[in-house]
Scaffold this motif. Structure first.
Motif, PDB file in Angstrom:
ATOM      1  N   VAL A  19       0.856  -1.188   0.000  1.00 60.51           N
ATOM      2  CA  VAL A  19       0.000   0.000   0.000  1.00 60.51           C
ATOM      3  C   VAL A  19       0.888   1.231   0.000  1.00 60.51           C
ATOM      4  CG1 VAL A  19      -1.724   1.304   1.326  1.00 60.51           C
ATOM      5  CG2 VAL A  19      -1.875  -1.191   1.199  1.00 60.51           C
ATOM      6  N   GLY A  20       0.485   2.264  -0.722  1.00 56.87           N
ATOM      7  CA  GLY A  20       1.225   3.525  -0.738  1.00 56.87           C
ATOM      8  C   GLY A  20       0.537   4.552   0.140  1.00 56.87           C
ATOM      9  N   ALA A  21       1.299   5.226   0.994  1.00 59.40           N
ATOM     10  CA  ALA A  21       0.727   6.231   1.895  1.00 59.40           C
ATOM     11  C   ALA A  21       1.572   7.490   1.890  1.00 59.40           C
ATOM     12  CB  ALA A  21       0.607   5.686   3.321  1.00 59.40           C
ATOM     13  N   SER A  22       0.902   8.598   2.049  1.00 61.69           N
ATOM     14  CA  SER A  22       1.556   9.898   2.180  1.00 61.69           C
ATOM     15  C   SER A  22       0.790  10.680   3.237  1.00 61.69           C
ATOM     16  CB  SER A  22       1.530  10.650   0.841  1.00 61.69           C
ATOM     17  OG  SER A  22       0.193  11.022   0.512  1.00 61.69           O
ATOM     18  N   LEU A  23       1.171  11.906   3.465  1.00 54.60           N
ATOM     19  CA  LEU A  23       0.403  12.742   4.378  1.00 54.60           C
ATOM     20  C   LEU A  23      -0.996  13.010   3.826  1.00 54.60           C
ATOM     21  CD1 LEU A  23       3.296  15.186   5.257  1.00 54.60           C
ATOM     22  CD2 LEU A  23       2.115  13.700   6.904  1.00 54.60           C
ATOM     23  N   ARG A  24      -1.146  13.003   2.505  1.00 52.03           N
ATOM     24  CA  ARG A  24      -2.439  13.301   1.891  1.00 52.03           C
ATOM     25  C   ARG A  24      -3.495  12.229   2.185  1.00 52.03           C
ATOM     26  NH1 ARG A  24      -3.518  13.460  -3.058  1.00 52.03           N
ATOM     27  NH2 ARG A  24      -4.779  15.365  -3.072  1.00 52.03           N
ATOM     28  N   ASN A  25      -3.090  10.971   2.387  1.00 51.57           N
ATOM     29  CA  ASN A  25      -4.068   9.895   2.560  1.00 51.57           C
ATOM     30  C   ASN A  25      -3.783   9.018   3.764  1.00 51.57           C
ATOM     31  OD1 ASN A  25      -1.782   8.579   1.493  1.00 51.57           O
ATOM     32  ND2 ASN A  25      -3.027   7.034   0.445  1.00 51.57           N
ATOM     33  N   ALA A  26      -3.023   9.520   4.736  1.00 51.90           N
ATOM     34  CA  ALA A  26      -2.604   8.696   5.868  1.00 51.90           C
ATOM     35  C   ALA A  26      -3.787   8.126   6.638  1.00 51.90           C
ATOM     36  CB  ALA A  26      -1.712   9.519   6.803  1.00 51.90           C
ATOM     37  N   ALA A  80      -6.920   7.753   5.599  1.00 52.03           N
ATOM     38  CA  ALA A  80      -7.675   6.821   4.753  1.00 52.03           C
ATOM     39  C   ALA A  80      -7.036   5.439   4.753  1.00 52.03           C
ATOM     40  CB  ALA A  80      -7.765   7.370   3.334  1.00 52.03           C
ATOM     41  N   VAL A  81      -5.701   5.397   4.649  1.00 54.99           N
ATOM     42  CA  VAL A  81      -4.995   4.115   4.682  1.00 54.99           C
ATOM     43  C   VAL A  81      -5.180   3.428   6.032  1.00 54.99           C
ATOM     44  CG1 VAL A  81      -2.687   3.061   4.694  1.00 54.99           C
ATOM     45  CG2 VAL A  81      -3.307   4.693   2.906  1.00 54.99           C
ATOM     46  N   ALA A  82      -5.052   4.182   7.113  1.00 54.94           N
ATOM     47  CA  ALA A  82      -5.203   3.596   8.450  1.00 54.94           C
ATOM     48  C   ALA A  82      -6.609   3.040   8.646  1.00 54.94           C
ATOM     49  CB  ALA A  82      -4.884   4.642   9.512  1.00 54.94           C
ATOM     50  N   LEU A  84      -2.670  17.605   4.177  1.00 52.78           N
ATOM     51  CA  LEU A  84      -2.926  16.526   5.127  1.00 52.78           C
ATOM     52  C   LEU A  84      -4.365  16.013   5.016  1.00 52.78           C
ATOM     53  CD1 LEU A  84      -1.820  14.851   7.521  1.00 52.78           C
ATOM     54  CD2 LEU A  84      -2.644  16.665   9.035  1.00 52.78           C
ATOM     55  N   ASP A  85      -4.480  14.703   4.770  1.00 48.89           N
ATOM     56  CA  ASP A  85      -5.762  13.990   4.759  1.00 48.89           C
ATOM     57  C   ASP A  85      -6.791  14.597   3.809  1.00 48.89           C
ATOM     58  OD1 ASP A  85      -5.067  11.909   6.468  1.00 48.89           O
ATOM     59  OD2 ASP A  85      -5.550  13.069   8.268  1.00 48.89           O
ATOM     60  N   THR A  86      -6.326  15.103   2.673  1.00 46.53           N
ATOM     61  CA  THR A  86      -7.247  15.616   1.658  1.00 46.53           C
ATOM     62  C   THR A  86      -7.666  14.544   0.659  1.00 46.53           C
ATOM     63  OG1 THR A  86      -5.391  16.339   0.282  1.00 46.53           O
ATOM     64  CG2 THR A  86      -6.315  17.956   1.809  1.00 46.53           C
ATOM     65  N   SER A  87      -7.043  13.380   0.693  1.00 46.91           N
ATOM     66  CA  SER A  87      -7.336  12.308  -0.260  1.00 46.91           C
ATOM     67  C   SER A  87      -7.877  11.087   0.476  1.00 46.91           C
ATOM     68  CB  SER A  87      -6.074  11.915  -1.035  1.00 46.91           C
ATOM     69  OG  SER A  87      -6.347  10.828  -1.898  1.00 46.91           O
ATOM     70  N   ALA A  88      -8.879  10.461  -0.125  1.00 47.46           N
ATOM     71  CA  ALA A  88      -9.477   9.254   0.449  1.00 47.46           C
ATOM     72  C   ALA A  88      -9.019   7.987  -0.263  1.00 47.46           C
ATOM     73  CB  ALA A  88     -10.998   9.348   0.392  1.00 47.46           C
ATOM     74  N   VAL A  89      -8.066   8.102  -1.208  1.00 53.48           N
ATOM     75  CA  VAL A  89      -7.645   6.918  -1.953  1.00 53.48           C
ATOM     76  C   VAL A  89      -6.743   6.027  -1.098  1.00 53.48           C
ATOM     77  CG1 VAL A  89      -7.830   8.099  -4.177  1.00 53.48           C
ATOM     78  CG2 VAL A  89      -5.623   8.042  -2.993  1.00 53.48           C
ATOM     79  N   VAL A  90      -6.812   4.729  -1.389  1.00 56.22           N
ATOM     80  CA  VAL A  90      -5.949   3.735  -0.740  1.00 56.22           C
ATOM     81  C   VAL A  90      -5.238   2.975  -1.853  1.00 56.22           C
ATOM     82  CG1 VAL A  90      -5.821   1.745   0.799  1.00 56.22           C
ATOM     83  CG2 VAL A  90      -7.523   3.548   1.219  1.00 56.22           C
ATOM     84  N   PRO A  91      -4.034   3.409  -2.240  1.00 56.27           N
ATOM     85  CA  PRO A  91      -3.328   2.755  -3.350  1.00 56.27           C
ATOM     86  C   PRO A  91      -2.846   1.352  -2.954  1.00 56.27           C
ATOM     87  CG  PRO A  91      -2.499   4.992  -2.953  1.00 56.27           C
ATOM     88  CD  PRO A  91      -3.323   4.607  -1.771  1.00 56.27           C
ATOM     89  N   LEU A  92      -3.418   0.351  -3.597  1.00 54.41           N
ATOM     90  CA  LEU A  92      -3.078  -1.039  -3.323  1.00 54.41           C
ATOM     91  C   LEU A  92      -2.464  -1.639  -4.581  1.00 54.41           C
ATOM     92  CD1 LEU A  92      -3.245  -3.658  -1.558  1.00 54.41           C
ATOM     93  CD2 LEU A  92      -5.546  -3.986  -2.519  1.00 54.41           C
ATOM     94  N   LEU A  93      -1.300  -2.256  -4.439  1.00 52.67           N
ATOM     95  CA  LEU A  93      -0.622  -2.858  -5.578  1.00 52.67           C
ATOM     96  C   LEU A  93      -1.271  -4.189  -5.915  1.00 52.67           C
ATOM     97  CD1 LEU A  93       1.762  -2.375  -7.513  1.00 52.67           C
ATOM     98  CD2 LEU A  93       3.206  -3.645  -5.901  1.00 52.67           C
TER      99      LEU A  93
END
Length: 263
Positions: free
Chosen positions: A132-139, A141-143, A243-252
């Motif tokens: 999974v890819g995470a950044s400050l933008r979607n932290a 959402a990933v959690a 910070l937390d502006t994206s709801a995507v969860v990038p899954l490989l």
């Protein structure tokens, strides 16, 4: 690899770079890769636009052929980008795949090479864990996605999560631990809570908590932020601070990242 370095007694783990990933993933269910400036930030921007992203090692000579075989656009290095090119810059991806941007073949597929985060994801593809890819933008959402995802064999039926900060590179090629990736990893870990967290994971969460109130300024002032601003990419630092502006969860899935939040 010494058993102590695997953090195997804990459900939530944290370490740095390819060596850290190798230490943690053997008995983890999910590897969360964090590369705030800029692979995973750019990844979230692309998925926000509905783009499928193929991570790739940092090898410009072969990346173009890899992209052509998948009908995808290939991102070039920031320093090589000409006006209108797509690069690792999240600003360039936002512009290219937005209204008035790319059209036709490759408009919804992107090969995204980078020497750190993308190469790390590419290397983890066959490791037997979800990546999974995470950044400050979607932290967050990933959690939240991880918290809702039971895994058989994990502690209390919940996934064993290895959060890997990609870091940057010194001129000799060794990993330079970077504050922005510590904060990004810490944002995910803090949102996951402290139950089952290793001391390393707790320290990352604490680092994010200390920086959260002044995050944008700290990103601009840290070494990686200053480097990008000095090269004319200050807008990329600003995007990374969303910070937390994206709801995507990038899954490989297979070779490419897709948004698991939509499935």
């Amino acid at each position: 690899m010494l058993p102590a370095h695997r953090q195997g007694a804990y459900r939530l783990r944290f370490d740095w770079g390819p060596s850290g990933a190798a230490a943690l993933v053997e008995d983890s269910d999910v590897a969360v890769v964090v590369d705030v400036l800029s692979f995973t930030t750019t990844l979230t921007v692309a998925l926000d636009r509905g783009v499928t992203v193929y991570p790739y090692r940092w090898d410009p000579e072969s990346a173009a052929g890899y992209a052509a075989g998948r009908g995808a656009t290939v991102a070039v290095g920031r320093s090589r980008a000409l006006p209108g090119d797509v690069s690792l810059s999240p600003g360039s991806v936002r512009a290219a795949f937005g209204p008035g941007g790319l059209a036709g073949a490759g408009a919804n597929r992107l090969v995204l090479p980078s020497p750190n985060g993308s190469a790390l994801c590419f290397g983890l593809a066959d490791a037997g864990v979800d990546v999974v890819g995470a950044s400050l933008r979607n932290a967050t959402a990933v959690a939240h996605w991880l918290s809702r995802r039971p895994v058989s064999g994990g502690s209390s039926g919940r996934p064993r999560v290895a959060v890997i900060a990609a870091g940057e590179r010194w001129p000799d090629g060794s990993i330079r631990p970077s504050l922005e990736d510590l904060w990004g990893a810490g944002a995910v870990l803090r949102a996951l809570g402290t139950a089952g967290a290793s001391p390393e994971a707790r320290a990352a969460a604490d680092a994010f908590a200390a920086a959260e109130g002044d995050l944008r300024t700290r990103l601009r002032d840290c070494a990686s932020g200053r480097e990008l601003i000095g090269k004319g990419f200050g807008d990329d630092v600003e995007i990374a601070a969303e910070l937390d502006t994206s709801a995507v969860v990038p899954l490989l899935r297979g070779e490419a990242f897709v948004d698991a939040a939509e499935s």
